[in-house]
Scaffold this active site. Structure first.
Site, PDB file in Angstrom:
ATOM      1  CB  ALA A   1      21.271 -30.491  22.660  1.00 31.66           C
ATOM      2  CB  SER A   2      22.585 -26.997  19.707  1.00 36.84           C
ATOM      3  OG  SER A   2      23.164 -28.168  19.039  1.00 36.84           O
ATOM      4  CB  THR A   3      20.096 -24.830  24.207  1.00 34.06           C
ATOM      5  OG1 THR A   3      20.376 -26.038  25.178  1.00 34.06           O
ATOM      6  CG2 THR A   3      18.726 -25.137  23.552  1.00 34.06           C
TER       7      THR A   3
END
Lengths: 616, 369
Positions: free
Chosen positions: A325-327
């Site tokens: 995801a956003s990581t």
């Protein structure tokens, strides 16, 4: 006779006969030697041997070595050995097995103890001198009963078996693993010859990974026993060599903190020192108690572990493959910067959605972020910004940088069962699905969704590389191996996998943005903001299923299995980072609200307690 | 082939009786050694051995029915086939007790190395018969027959089966000497052998070196191979003059003896029958060997003499090395005792070999057609 000689044509029959005579001599002498030897053994020394054979019964007994201990970095014992006692009976010595067993039961009954062993099963043929196990793993009370009454219990012997004691129980389960009887597969495939059936071997974790060091070397005894089967003396002895002790890089204090922080969740926490890749803590929940396996796990317990839908046996930290995801945006940003496709100042406009063909991709923030450039895009995790730059970078370059950050390949940590995650490429998609890559999939990939998978360890390791200025280390959990008497056998030094393909300048830019995510007003990781140290971090919320976006469905109403995974990766301090933490909470919801507070607890106790204690 | 009634007249009843007598002792002995053994298959091992003897008798009949000269026409083909089998073992063999000796075909496994012993005898016999030289062979002329032995020797050595490999070399030396070797060749070989022997040490595996060191000092490994030797000596010695009696051997019955049904079977016999029993057994073996040598001596041609000699001397060396090993004279190399050790492959091959002996024996009165 003369006629026959002529038939041996071509050869001189006299020669042949002479040679036969020569062999006759050889044979006679050889057999005479044997006879003389027999005479010596059987007649001259016959009485001696007869006595030895009648009075002494010498048999061989194996002496199992102790497995090595395992310590944490502070010298705390994590795994020790303790004694477990079995009661066996030798039928030949007992003469009447049933009555002896009855006597044991009687003695137990006096102390209100119950005989736990089953009936003594005796097949059609049996070996009278091979002990039959009556009870396994008996209590100290029973042990003292059997020992004090040994004279009334002919043929009954107590075997001492060393078993493992996992002092931290569930907390270290996945790191340490457990031991169990060697499987027949392993026995067959083993070529070293160091294993025998019935041996206890490491089945998971460090116990498995370093089994050949930990197990030690078996010894043996030549034991003289009397007619009743009792030992008279040990005639010859080869001492077993205890296994090597292992010192881990794990800090059991931090491990405990991480364990408590993850209470009630399913997920994983890893803490690494980004300076050298040493793992300070690695916690997975739910876990199992490795002590249960010590004397063979009961069917019931085993089934419980296997059927648990939360998979307590799985070491999620290294074998759980999650959507980053956003990581993952960090890597996308790195790729765009390095390839010169954007400048830190270049901005995009986020109105909350992004159109690609006739598809609309949304930003997590409904109203949009407005005009936004790199720093804020990372700090506030703007999706639209990354849809835009993701398209510019393209799937091939994204894959290249992902691999550069260590995704898609095992990190090489000293633990078994590591997974390599998945970095999707066009070719991979074609092979896997027989369909070409869609542009929309690049868009998904740009915010770390879609096909891409990474283990928590890989993610954390990528962030560690950023934290330390670009070096991707092999995460290591074993510090050193020592012999049982404390001599250092092998020191495990930090190893470098590679350097991330990002320039120093860009690393600073990215770190700054991660700092912003925690320390700026609209940052997604504000939960980590501390007065004393600058924490840098990135949230992630991994979609498990594509839920209708934008609709504000209350989290509680979504079935557990469909809720998003919450991720958070961070490191601190900003300069000279010495701790990096990754948190994954399965079906926890938002990274910022579910995972970040857990990381906060760990960062807090590290700086407030551990560090201060170490410095004193 | 027209049946020749002289064949029947020449049938070697003495040899058959001797072999059956010794085999019976072997089966009886196996019965005792497995008497109290708990394993289900252990107890019935002697029954299996009876089957092996019976199957062996079939092979024996086959081997004496066909004229050995006819067989030897294909000696090299048979030899090549046996080498092929060894290669198969080398690549696909099953591993038992750490050595790769067994080849399984259609669920029946056998030891190709046993078969090779016979084919080597045939091949050597044919070679020496084809290349007769007055005054004996020199080293150069012995090179080819030596290679014949060297190939299987290396393959068997690698299995590893030191015992069988060494027996092949001894077999070659014996047959060469019998066929005739020049004196200076013998002397120079002997000198070379003495000089090179220490070098052989380097070619041994750790395990084999250990066996030899244990032979020098059994206390060196009181739990491993040394234990075999010590227990074997106790068993044999405790038999005394008259033995403990059938089924009465305590060492045997208490299972202190390792490998007591295969390589160490003699110690079971020695414990239960004592020195007198051993003397009787050795005398029977001696009778068998002498009879074999006499067949060789009275053979109608050189080929027959070589075959008969080869088989007889093979049986002799196996007996000598095995008993010597069990008595602690030699290191433990792992070699079965003919007719007494349990084992299908070795029993069948032995019987086939005896068949060849009979073959030579019963055709001694028939002139070459």
């Amino acid at each position: 006779m003369a006629g026959r000689q002529d038939r041996l044509t071509g050869h001189n029959p006299v020669d042949l006969r002479n040679r036969l005579r020569f062999f006759l001599w050889v044979i006679s002498i050889a057999l005479s030697i044997l006879m003389v030897r027999m005479w010596y053994l059987q007649v001259i020394r016959g009485d001696v041997f007869r006595q030895r054979s009648e009075n002494n019964r010498i048999c061989l007994r194996e002496v199992k070595p102790l497995r090595g201990r395992i310590y944490d970095i502070r010298g705390n014992i994590l795994v020790d050995n303790q004694a477990s006692f079995d009661v066996s009976i030798i039928p030949e010595d007992a003469e009447d097995v049933d009555s002896v067993v009855g006597r044991i039961k009687g003695l137990y009954a006096q102390k209100l103890l119950e005989f736990s062993g089953g009936d003594v099963v005796r097949g059609k043929v049996r070996r009278p001198f091979v002990p039959i196990k009556l009870e396994r793993n008996i209590s100290r009370e029973k042990l003292s009963i059997v020992e004090t009454n040994s004279l009334d219990l002919p043929g009954v012997v107590v075997d001492v078996m060393p078993v493992r004691k996992y002092i931290f129980g569930d907390i270290m389960a996945h790191i340490l693993g457990y031991v169990g009887e060697i499987s027949s597969d392993k026995l067959e495939s083993d070529t070293s010859g160091g294993y025998k059936s019935g041996d206890m071997v490491g089945k998971q974790g460090i116990e498995k990974y370093l089994d050949r060091y930990i197990k030690g070397q078996r010894g043996g005894e030549q034991v003289e026993v009397n007619v009743a089967g009792r030992e008279l003396r040990v005639m010859e002895k080869v001492d077993p060599v205890p296994g090597c002790n292992v010192v881990l890089t794990i800090d059991s204090y931090l491990q405990n903190i991480a364990w408590d922080a993850l209470e009630g969740k399913a997920g994983s926490v890893i803490v690494i020192n980004p300076r050298d890749g040493s793992v300070m803590a690695m916690v997975n929940r739910p876990a199992f108690n490795p002590n249960l396996f010590n004397r063979g796990i009961s069917q019931n317990n085993w089934r419980k572990l296997l059927n648990n839908p939360l998979h307590p046996m799985r070491n999620r930290a290294i074998s759980g493959q999650y959507i980053p995801a956003s990581t993952y945006k960090l890597i996308v940003a790195a790729a765009a910067l390095e390839e010169g496709l954007i400048t830190p100042e270049a901005s995009f406009f986020c109105d909350g959605s992004y159109k690609l063909g006739n598809r609309t991709f949304r930003c997590w923030k409904k109203g949009g972020h407005g005009e936004i450039s790199l720093h804020r895009a990372i700090a506030e995790s703007c999706d639209v910004y990354f849809y835009n730059i993701g398209k510019m970078v393209g799937v091939a370059k994204l894959a290249k940088y992902s691999l550069g950050f260590g995704l898609g390949a095992k990190t090489g940590i000293n633990l078994p069962g590591e997974k390599s995650g998945l970095v999707p490429t066009k070719r991979w998609k074609l092979n896997r699905f027989k369909e070409p890559w869609q542009l929309g999939e690049t868009t998904c990939l740009a915010i770390g969704q879609g096909f891409i998978l990474a283990t928590p360890l890989q993610l954390l390791n990528a962030y560690c590389a950023l934290a330390n200025g670009g070096t991707l280390y092999v995460p290591r959990i074993v510090k050193r191996l020592e012999t049982a008497d404390g001599r250092i056998l092998e020191e495990f030094n930090s190893e470098i996998i590679s350097h991330i393909p990002v320039s120093e300048k860009n690393i600073e830019i990215l770190k700054r943005a991660l700092w912003g995510a925690v320390n700026e007003v609209n940052g997604t990781g504000r939960a980590l903001k501390r007065k004393e140290e600058d924490v840098c971090g990135k949230t992630g919320t991994a979609q498990v299923v594509g839920l209708p976006q934008g609709d504000n469905v209350r989290k509680e109403k979504i079935p557990y299995k469909l809720r998003d995974h919450a991720l958070f990766v961070c490191f601190a301090p900003y300069k000279n980072s010495e701790i990096a933490v990754a948190v994954v909470v399965e079906h926890g919801g938002h990274g910022g609200s579910a995972a970040a507070p857990i990381a906060r607890k760990i960062i807090d106790s590290y700086f407030n307690n551990i560090k201060m204690r170490s410095e004193k | 082939m027209k049946f020749d009634r002289r064949l029947l007249f020449g049938f070697d009843w003495v040899l058959l009786s001797l072999v059956l007598l010794i085999s019976s002792i072997g089966i009886l002995n196996l019965y005792s050694s497995g008497y109290s053994l708990a394993d289900l298959d252990g107890a019935s091992l002697y029954v299996k051995q009876v089957y092996w003897v019976l199957i062996g008798l079939v092979f024996m009949v086959i081997c004496f029915c066909i004229d050995y000269r006819f067989i030897c026409r294909y000696a090299y083909v048979i030899y090549a086939f046996s080498i092929l089998l060894l290669l198969l073992v080398f690549f696909y063999g099953n591993t038992v007790n750490g050595s790769k000796r067994w080849l399984a075909v259609c669920g029946i496994s056998f030891q190709a190395s046993e078969f090779v012993k016979l084919t080597v005898i045939l091949a050597l016999a044919k070679y020496f018969d084809n290349n007769k030289i007055d005054g004996g062979y020199n080293l150069k002329e012995l090179l080819l027959p030596f290679l014949t032995v060297l190939v299987p020797f290396i393959l068997i050595w690698k299995q590893p089966d030191l015992g069988t490999a060494l027996i092949l070399i001894i077999l070659f030396l014996s047959m060469a000497v019998f066929a005739g070797v020049r004196r200076y060749s013998i002397i120079s070989t002997a000198i070379c052998g003495v000089v090179l022997l220490p070098l052989c040490w380097n070619f041994l595996t750790e395990y084999q070196k250990e066996r030899i060191l244990i032979w020098i000092n059994p206390e060196r490994d009181p739990l491993g191979a040394g234990y075999h030797v010590i227990q074997s000596k106790i068993a044999i010695g405790s038999g005394g003059i008259f033995g403990k009696g059938f089924l009465e051997g305590t060492q045997t019955q208490l299972k202190f003896l390792p490998e007591q049904q295969t390589d160490f079977v003699f110690s079971v016999f020695a414990e239960e029958w004592g020195f007198l029993g051993c003397v009787v057994l050795v005398v029977m073996f001696l009778a068998l060997i002498l009879w074999g040598l006499s067949i060789s001596r009275h053979s109608r041609d050189l080929l027959g003499a070589l075959i008969a000699f080869g088989i007889t001397i093979l049986v002799f060396w196996e007996i000598f090395v095995n008993i010597g090993m069990v008595l602690g004279i030699f290191p433990v190399v792992g070699l079965p005792l003919p007719f007494l050790s349990y084992g299908g492959s070795s029993m069948i091959i032995l019987m086939a070999g005896i068949g060849l002996l009979m073959n030579v024996s019963m055709r001694r009165f028939i002139l070459q057609p």
